[in-house]
Write an enzyme that holds these catalytic residues in place. Structure first.
Site, short mmCIF file in Angstrom:
data_model
loop_
_atom_site.label_atom_id
_atom_site.label_comp_id
_atom_site.label_asym_id
_atom_site.label_seq_id
_atom_site.Cartn_x
_atom_site.Cartn_y
_atom_site.Cartn_z
N HIS A 159 0.80 -1.23 0.00
CA HIS A 159 0.00 0.00 0.00
C HIS A 159 0.82 1.27 0.00
O HIS A 159 0.25 2.36 0.02
CB HIS A 159 -0.94 0.03 1.20
CG HIS A 159 -2.07 -0.94 1.11
ND1 HIS A 159 -3.25 -0.65 0.45
CD2 HIS A 159 -2.20 -2.20 1.57
CE1 HIS A 159 -4.06 -1.68 0.52
NE2 HIS A 159 -3.45 -2.65 1.19
N LYS A 194 -8.43 14.26 4.11
CA LYS A 194 -7.58 13.06 4.15
C LYS A 194 -6.63 13.25 5.32
O LYS A 194 -6.54 14.36 5.86
CB LYS A 194 -6.79 12.91 2.84
CG LYS A 194 -6.07 14.20 2.40
CD LYS A 194 -5.36 14.06 1.07
CE LYS A 194 -6.24 14.03 -0.14
NZ LYS A 194 -6.28 12.75 -0.81
N ARG A 195 -5.93 12.20 5.74
CA ARG A 195 -4.94 12.37 6.81
C ARG A 195 -3.95 13.48 6.42
O ARG A 195 -3.62 13.64 5.23
CB ARG A 195 -4.20 11.06 7.06
CG ARG A 195 -5.07 10.00 7.75
CD ARG A 195 -5.53 10.42 9.13
NE ARG A 195 -4.43 10.55 10.06
CZ ARG A 195 -4.09 9.65 10.98
NH1 ARG A 195 -4.80 8.55 11.12
NH2 ARG A 195 -3.08 9.86 11.78
N LYS A 199 1.02 14.50 1.00
CA LYS A 199 -0.30 14.84 0.44
C LYS A 199 -0.42 16.34 0.14
O LYS A 199 -1.38 16.77 -0.50
CB LYS A 199 -1.40 14.39 1.41
CG LYS A 199 -1.52 12.85 1.54
CD LYS A 199 -2.55 12.46 2.60
CE LYS A 199 -2.64 10.97 2.85
NZ LYS A 199 -3.52 10.26 1.89
N THR A 255 -8.38 6.71 -2.38
CA THR A 255 -9.76 6.28 -2.61
C THR A 255 -10.70 7.46 -2.39
O THR A 255 -11.80 7.48 -2.94
CB THR A 255 -10.17 5.14 -1.66
OG1 THR A 255 -9.81 5.51 -0.32
CG2 THR A 255 -9.49 3.83 -2.04
N LYS A 281 -14.36 8.74 -4.35
CA LYS A 281 -15.63 9.12 -3.69
C LYS A 281 -16.13 10.45 -4.26
O LYS A 281 -17.32 10.61 -4.53
CB LYS A 281 -15.44 9.24 -2.18
CG LYS A 281 -14.99 7.96 -1.49
CD LYS A 281 -14.53 8.25 -0.04
CE LYS A 281 -13.74 7.09 0.52
NZ LYS A 281 -13.03 7.44 1.77
C1 LIG Z 1 -11.76 7.53 2.04
C2 LIG Z 1 -11.25 7.99 3.34
C3 LIG Z 1 -9.88 8.19 3.53
C4 LIG Z 1 -8.87 8.01 2.42
O1 LIG Z 1 -8.75 9.23 1.72
P1 LIG Z 1 -7.52 9.49 0.73
O2 LIG Z 1 -7.84 10.82 0.14
O3 LIG Z 1 -7.54 8.40 -0.28
O4 LIG Z 1 -6.29 9.51 1.57
C5 LIG Z 1 -9.45 8.65 4.75
N1 LIG Z 1 -10.31 8.87 5.76
C6 LIG Z 1 -11.63 8.69 5.61
C7 LIG Z 1 -12.53 8.97 6.78
C8 LIG Z 1 -12.15 8.25 4.41
O5 LIG Z 1 -13.47 8.05 4.29
#
Ligand SMILES: *Cc1c(COP(=O)(O)O)cnc(C)c1O
Length: 741
Positions: A268, A459-460, A465, A567, A571
């Site tokens: 990953h 995101k984190r 990022k 991911t 979304k």
């Molecule tokens: C989908 C999701 C992530 C992953 O987000 P990325 O932009 O792919 O890092 C992180 N936290 C939550 C709560 C999510 O739903």
């Protein structure tokens, strides 16, 4: 409920998130569980039932504060404890060898911990299939710490039980970062050992007749079971399965054959700081039997490497599972590759990168092992549930087949120039934006302009990022407005949300910076509603479900080559937000699906990043000739956004000007210009809505159902085992399924 004066929505709002993961990795597993149940695959999700999930984030004076997440405090009606399947997990102790056998080694004087499983049902979508997620909770056995008891210190014996039960106390909150703590290693082994013993127990009970352990009794094991290792966190499954099979009386060779045919590994991340490397000393102390097995796996493996690539000691050193310097440590990715029949990355670009760089030597040795499985998301949660109005519109236009077969969304393309359909999409987005605006007003007291671009990065928080690049854009917009307040600007609301690991000081400083920018900008009368900044506190799945359907613009701006897939990007696409992004992770395939003209792509490509770094990157080259960039960096440096503590952000600016490992300055100009294209496109509502529609229409590939079908076909060699019942009301109940044995 209404007779009790209760409202379902209120009750749902009160329910705690099961925050048992850090970010994308755990969320991916949850999407996969939904897809496996929906496709009728007999699958178990195994994990740890942490008492404390990912911390709750509070913002105080702009700083992140962590609060413990006692998610079980009001009970959990969805789980059932299965005491009857409790397993014993061993730690510590010493080895007794029988002659010089590698198989017959006794692991004695161990300290044992009980693993008690709790099951939560995972229903498939309207198919009458229910799988389970089985989470282990640590419990001290009754005999725990009896030496003290015999010595008379009964109370100490009881208090000491905590040291065993601490194993499932708390989730380690670092995302994409390895932390070599003993308790974390105990957690990983606890999960692996309990889960494998549980799987072996089920395998035995599924064999016809009374199970008598003969060597052939395990012949069917690889045909009946597949273990998919979600990163290297459960990579100890490889030596642990070897141990369990040899303890059943199998030879090394039989056990190794079964282990390799059963295990597969998903990588990953390629970030070096995230790769797990456990000190040998720690393994020797906690898991001596596993270390012994790892040494022998490595011995046989290196013998094979030497045979295949004679006189290449550099290669031996790079491929060894046991690393000698700087300290003796076990490279868990190497172990996972050697013990698996399949290794996969999570997007095309990432899987190619594994073959060309991180695991190049392994690819040369085992080219057939390497695969790609591009990630996906479940359309049930990430459209049907979180965006009911859009889901209804799509079902009205296409029927509801898209819920299981997301590729059907491509038929939306026929409405790309249908003004009425585009109006509908805009109305739905507008309502979702109003709902989010109410939430923001109620929770943060900030009034936002619903006609502005809702520009979202959730995101984190991590340097790779590049939330800081987003901050630099906010500063540039602010400076432009101040310099020329009467000009027309396309209004924006920039929202950032995400948790920083508690010990990740740079990430926490980025949160503070964004909040200080927000304070200055939101209170400046010259700015008004042309620009607002909102930090979305405590980003988690339930907040994502509110935010993503309301977004216009999705920020996916990692340095090319750093985000394995992402991911979150999918979304947003599925909910009709447009993406501003680099050609990184799954963004590359999103652009392929929708056409680059429907995405805002900027920045260095992967090969350009590699070239720039190899010829020597100098950030000064960029700020010395860019006035807006230099101004922003100087404002950071001289305390413009933090008069009460003028040096607070100096280190951030200095780091960018002198090191800038993630190449923010190299991508700055391209990003700013791309944001200008975004604003121009937004000024033409039908052009924008058309792009939104084409984004939704091309999101079919990113269903986790597609991902899981590929795993099932290419790695697990399974087909759906349950009959799928399309409409429960039309059919009698299917025979009892998902009943654990
Ligand atoms: C989908 C999701 C992530 C992953 O987000 P990325 O932009 O792919 O890092 C992180 N936290 C939550 C709560 C999510 O739903």
């Amino acid at each position: 409920m209404s007779s009790l004066g209760l409202c379902l929505n209120q009750l749902e709002e009160m329910e705690e998130d099961a925050g048992l993961g850090n970010g994308g990795l755990g969320r991916l597993a949850a999407c996969f569980l939904d897809s496996m149940a929906t496709l009728g695959l007999a699958a178990y999700g195994y994990g740890i039932r942490y008492d404390y999930g990912i911390f709750a984030q509070k913002i105080r004076e702009g700083y992140q504060q962590e609060e413990p997440d006692l998610w079980l405090k009001n009970g959990n009606p969805w789980e059932i404890v299965r005491h009857e399947y409790t397993q014993k997990v061993k730690f510590g102790g010493r080895l007794i060898r029988h002659r010089d056998s590698k198989e017959q080694v006794k692991w004695v004087d161990t300290t044992d911990v009980l693993a008690v499983p709790y099951d939560t049902p995972v229903p498939g979508y309207k198919n009458n299939v229910v799988n389970v997620v089985r989470l282990w909770s640590a419990k001290a056995p009754n005999c725990f710490s009896l030496e003290f008891f015999n010595d008379g210190d009964y109370l100490k014996a009881v208090f000491d039980r905590n040291s065993a039960e601490n194993i499932s106390r708390v989730l380690y909150p670092k995302d994409n970062m390895f932390e070599g703590k003993a308790l974390r290693l105990r957690q990983e082994y606890f999960l692996v050992s309990a889960s494998l013993q549980d799987a072996i127990r089920r395998y035995k009970s599924s064999q016809p007749g009374v199970f008598v352990c003969k060597r052939e009794s395990f012949d069917e094991f690889p045909n009946k079971l597949a273990f998919q290792l979600n990163d290297t966190h459960p990579a100890l499954a490889i030596p642990e399965l070897m141990r369990l099979l040899m303890d059943e009386g199998l030879t090394w060779e039989q056990s190794w054959n079964i282990t390799c045919r059963t295990c597969a590994y998903t990588n990953h991340t390629v970030l070096p700081e995230a790769l797990e490397r456990w000190p040998v000393e720690l393994m020797e102390h906690l898991l001596p039997r596993l270390l012994d097995i790892i040494y022998y796996i490595n011995h046989l493996f290196l013998t094979e490497v030497r045979r295949r690539f004679p006189n290449d000691e550099g290669r031996i050193k790079r491929m060894s599972i046991v690393e000698e310097s700087p300290n003796k440590q076990i490279n868990m990715a190497n172990l996972a590759i050697v013990g698996s029949h399949a290794v996969n990355g999570v997007s095309k670009i990432h899987s190619d990168l594994l073959k060309s760089s991180v695991f190049k030597d392994f690819y040369e040795m085992y080219p057939g092992r390497f695969q790609n499985k591009t990630n996906g998301i479940t359309p049930r949660r990430w459209l049907l549930l979180c965006n009911p109005d859009l889901a209804e519109l799509i079902s009205y236009k296409l029927g509801d087949g898209w819920i299981r077969h997301l590729n059907q969304l491509k038929h939306l393309t026929q409405y790309a120039d249908d003004q009425c359909a585009l109006d509908n999409i805009m109305q739905i987005k507008s309502r979702n934006k109003q709902r989010l605006a109410e939430f923001v007003c109620k929770n943060y007291g900030i009034i936002i302009n619903c006609n502005s671009i809702f520009d979202v990065q959730v995101k984190r928080i991590h340097e790779y990022k590049r939330q800081l690049l987003n901050c630099l854009h906010a500063i540039v917009m602010y400076n432009r407005i101040k310099q020329n307040p009467n000009k027309h600007y396309v209004p924006r609301t920039i929202m950032i949300g995400g948790k920083a690991a508690p010990g990740y000081h740079v990430a926490k400083k980025i949160i503070k910076l964004f909040n200080n920018l927000a304070r200055k900008i939101n209170n400046d009368v010259d700015v008004g509603d042309k620009l607002k900044l909102v930090f979305l506190e405590n980003y988690r799945v339930t907040l994502a479900e509110k935010v993503i359907p309301a977004a216009d613009l999705s920020e996916q701006i990692s340095t090319a080559g750093t985000e394995a897939s992402g991911t979150g990007n999918m979304k947003f696409m599925l909910n009709g937000a447009l993406t501003i992004g680099t050609l990184d992770g799954a963004n590359v395939e999103m652009a392929e699906e929708m056409g680059e003209e429907n995405m805002f792509i900027f920045g260095l490509k992967l090969h350009e990043v590699e070239e720039l770094r190899s010829r020597g990157y100098n950030p000064a080259d960029y700020y010395s000739c860019n006035d807006e960039l230099r101004e922003a960096l100087e404002q950071l440096r001289d305390g413009f956004f933090c008069p009460e503590c003028p040096n607070l952000f100096t280190d951030i600016a200095d780091n960018l000007m002198h090191h800038d490992y993630y190449l923010l300055l190299a991508d700055f100009q391209s990003y700013i210009e791309c944001q200008e294209r975004v604003s121009a496109a937004y000024s033409d509502p039908y052009k924008w809505a058309r792009m939104c529609l084409l984004n939704i229409a091309s999101a079919g590939k990113f269903s986790a159902d597609r991902t899981i079908e590929e795993y099932a076909r290419d790695i697990w060699n399974v087909t759906p085992s349950y009959d799928i019942i399309p409409a429960p009301s039309e059919q009698p109940l299917a025979p009892s399924i998902g009943v654990d044995m």
